[in-house]
Design a protein around this motif. Structure first.
Motif, PDB file in Angstrom:
ATOM      1  N   GLY A 172      -5.397   6.313   0.466  1.00  0.00           N
ATOM      2  CA  GLY A 172      -5.646   4.581   0.166  1.00  0.00           C
ATOM      3  C   GLY A 172      -5.778   3.742   1.168  1.00  0.00           C
ATOM      4  O   GLY A 172      -6.211   2.550   0.845  1.00  0.00           O
ATOM      5  N   PHE A 173      -6.140   4.115   2.172  1.00  0.00           N
ATOM      6  CA  PHE A 173      -6.402   3.295   3.340  1.00  0.00           C
ATOM      7  C   PHE A 173      -7.546   3.463   3.789  1.00  0.00           C
ATOM      8  O   PHE A 173      -8.287   2.708   4.689  1.00  0.00           O
ATOM      9  N   ASP A 174      -8.623   4.372   3.118  1.00  0.00           N
ATOM     10  CA  ASP A 174      -9.972   4.559   3.562  1.00  0.00           C
ATOM     11  C   ASP A 174     -10.887   3.186   3.408  1.00  0.00           C
ATOM     12  O   ASP A 174     -10.507   2.482   2.725  1.00  0.00           O
ATOM     13  N   SER A 186      -2.393  12.217  -6.445  1.00  0.00           N
ATOM     14  CA  SER A 186      -1.949  11.470  -5.369  1.00  0.00           C
ATOM     15  C   SER A 186      -2.693  10.529  -4.552  1.00  0.00           C
ATOM     16  O   SER A 186      -3.971  10.893  -4.529  1.00  0.00           O
ATOM     17  N   ALA A 187      -2.111   9.319  -4.231  1.00  0.00           N
ATOM     18  CA  ALA A 187      -2.928   8.489  -3.364  1.00  0.00           C
ATOM     19  C   ALA A 187      -2.093   8.098  -2.359  1.00  0.00           C
ATOM     20  O   ALA A 187      -0.696   7.738  -2.332  1.00  0.00           O
ATOM     21  N   LEU A 231       0.987  14.498 -16.357  1.00  0.00           N
ATOM     22  CA  LEU A 231       0.314  14.174 -15.153  1.00  0.00           C
ATOM     23  C   LEU A 231       1.361  13.646 -14.316  1.00  0.00           C
ATOM     24  O   LEU A 231       1.960  12.440 -14.691  1.00  0.00           O
ATOM     25  N   PHE A 232       1.503  14.057 -13.003  1.00  0.00           N
ATOM     26  CA  PHE A 232       2.197  13.503 -12.034  1.00  0.00           C
ATOM     27  C   PHE A 232       1.569  12.808 -11.105  1.00  0.00           C
ATOM     28  O   PHE A 232       0.477  13.467 -10.548  1.00  0.00           O
ATOM     29  N   ALA A 233       1.847  11.576 -10.552  1.00  0.00           N
ATOM     30  CA  ALA A 233       1.106  10.830  -9.432  1.00  0.00           C
ATOM     31  C   ALA A 233       2.129  10.418  -8.650  1.00  0.00           C
ATOM     32  O   ALA A 233       3.143   9.658  -8.978  1.00  0.00           O
ATOM     33  N   SER A 234       2.101  10.835  -7.420  1.00  0.00           N
ATOM     34  CA  SER A 234       2.995  10.501  -6.585  1.00  0.00           C
ATOM     35  C   SER A 234       2.365  10.631  -4.916  1.00  0.00           C
ATOM     36  O   SER A 234       1.626  11.523  -4.803  1.00  0.00           O
ATOM     37  N   PRO A 235       2.792   9.506  -4.481  1.00  0.00           N
ATOM     38  CA  PRO A 235       2.459   9.558  -2.972  1.00  0.00           C
ATOM     39  C   PRO A 235       3.560  10.559  -2.043  1.00  0.00           C
ATOM     40  O   PRO A 235       4.254  11.255  -2.580  1.00  0.00           O
ATOM     41  N   SER A 283       1.429   0.125  -6.863  1.00  0.00           N
ATOM     42  CA  SER A 283       1.312   1.069  -6.392  1.00  0.00           C
ATOM     43  C   SER A 283      -0.384   1.858  -6.882  1.00  0.00           C
ATOM     44  O   SER A 283      -0.456   1.661  -7.965  1.00  0.00           O
ATOM     45  N   ASN A 284      -0.915   2.273  -5.772  1.00  0.00           N
ATOM     46  CA  ASN A 284      -2.066   2.922  -6.076  1.00  0.00           C
ATOM     47  C   ASN A 284      -1.779   4.230  -6.882  1.00  0.00           C
ATOM     48  O   ASN A 284      -2.812   4.493  -7.891  1.00  0.00           O
ATOM     49  N   ASN A 285      -0.722   4.868  -6.844  1.00  0.00           N
ATOM     50  CA  ASN A 285      -0.483   6.183  -7.815  1.00  0.00           C
ATOM     51  C   ASN A 285      -0.391   5.527  -9.196  1.00  0.00           C
ATOM     52  O   ASN A 285      -0.805   6.369 -10.112  1.00  0.00           O
TER      53      ASN A 285
END
Length: 205
Positions: free
Chosen positions: A165-167, A130-131, A92-96, A30-32
């Motif tokens: 994440g797709f750039d 987020s990513a 720290l929250f990381a979520s799509p 996961s990118n996140n």
């Protein structure tokens, strides 16, 4: 006498900020999750005392009060999770973004830790990264902010970090590791803002 003066003039140790990091994506690459790994590495390079612990949420059962052993007595895996949240200074929250919102796994973790008799999120600072595709997870972040209002979380307003994440050129490698220097700088600025805000809340309490 000289030793006492030396002690009084010695620099005070910097307070350690304990951060619990949660990832809304359960995917190994996961990118996140990569954002959390990057955050942990970046803080090792800074002079501020900030310890980031990644806490897994995939082992939490779906919220079901039938699983309670008694009022306020949770299954061991939930009890352990709630203890880690309680002992943290901030989050720290990381979520799509899924369907304009947070993931089911993250919402489940938020719900378990807010169950009576104690909402263990309350009155603590948090930051969101987020990513995702399209807007980089912005709509999911804003929904998480709404949830945070009810949980009495103090989510920092700026800086914000949403990454597509797709750039191209790619910001993440095939393992989900963050490789973009500009994104790393923005992530570091966000973490320093979280550190400062957490200290401010602590000093005002």
């Amino acid at each position: 006498m000289g030793s006492i003066e030396a002690l009084s003039s010695a620099p005070k140790p910097k307070p350690v900020i304990k951060v619990v990091a949660l990832c809304g994506s359960l995917r190994k690459a996961s990118n996140n999750l990569g954002l959390i790994r990057a955050a942990m590495e970046l803080m090792k390079e800074e002079e501020v005392e900030m310890e980031i612990e990644y806490v897994e949420i995939s082992t939490l059962p779906m919220l079901n009060t039938d699983l309670l052993i008694g009022y306020g007595v949770f299954p061991p895996v939930v009890e352990d999770f709630r203890r880690k949240i309680l002992e943290a200074d901030c989050f720290l929250f990381a979520s799509p973004e899924y369907n304009y919102s947070v993931t089911a796994s993250l919402k489940n973790a938020l719900d378990w830790a807010s169950c009576p008799p104690t909402n263990v999120w309350a009155d603590k600072a948090a930051a969101i990264v987020s990513a995702s595709g399209s807007l980089g997870g912005a709509r999911g972040q804003y929904h998480l902010r709404q949830i945070g209002v009810y949980l009495d979380l103090h989510i920092i307003n700026k800086p914000e970090l949403f990454l597509n994440g797709f750039d191209e050129p790619a910001k993440f490698d095939s393992n989900g590791d963050l490789i973009d220097p500009e994104a790393k700088l923005k992530l570091k600025q966000l973490l320093l803002a979280l550190h400062a805000f957490t200290l401010r809340l602590r000093n005002n309490s």
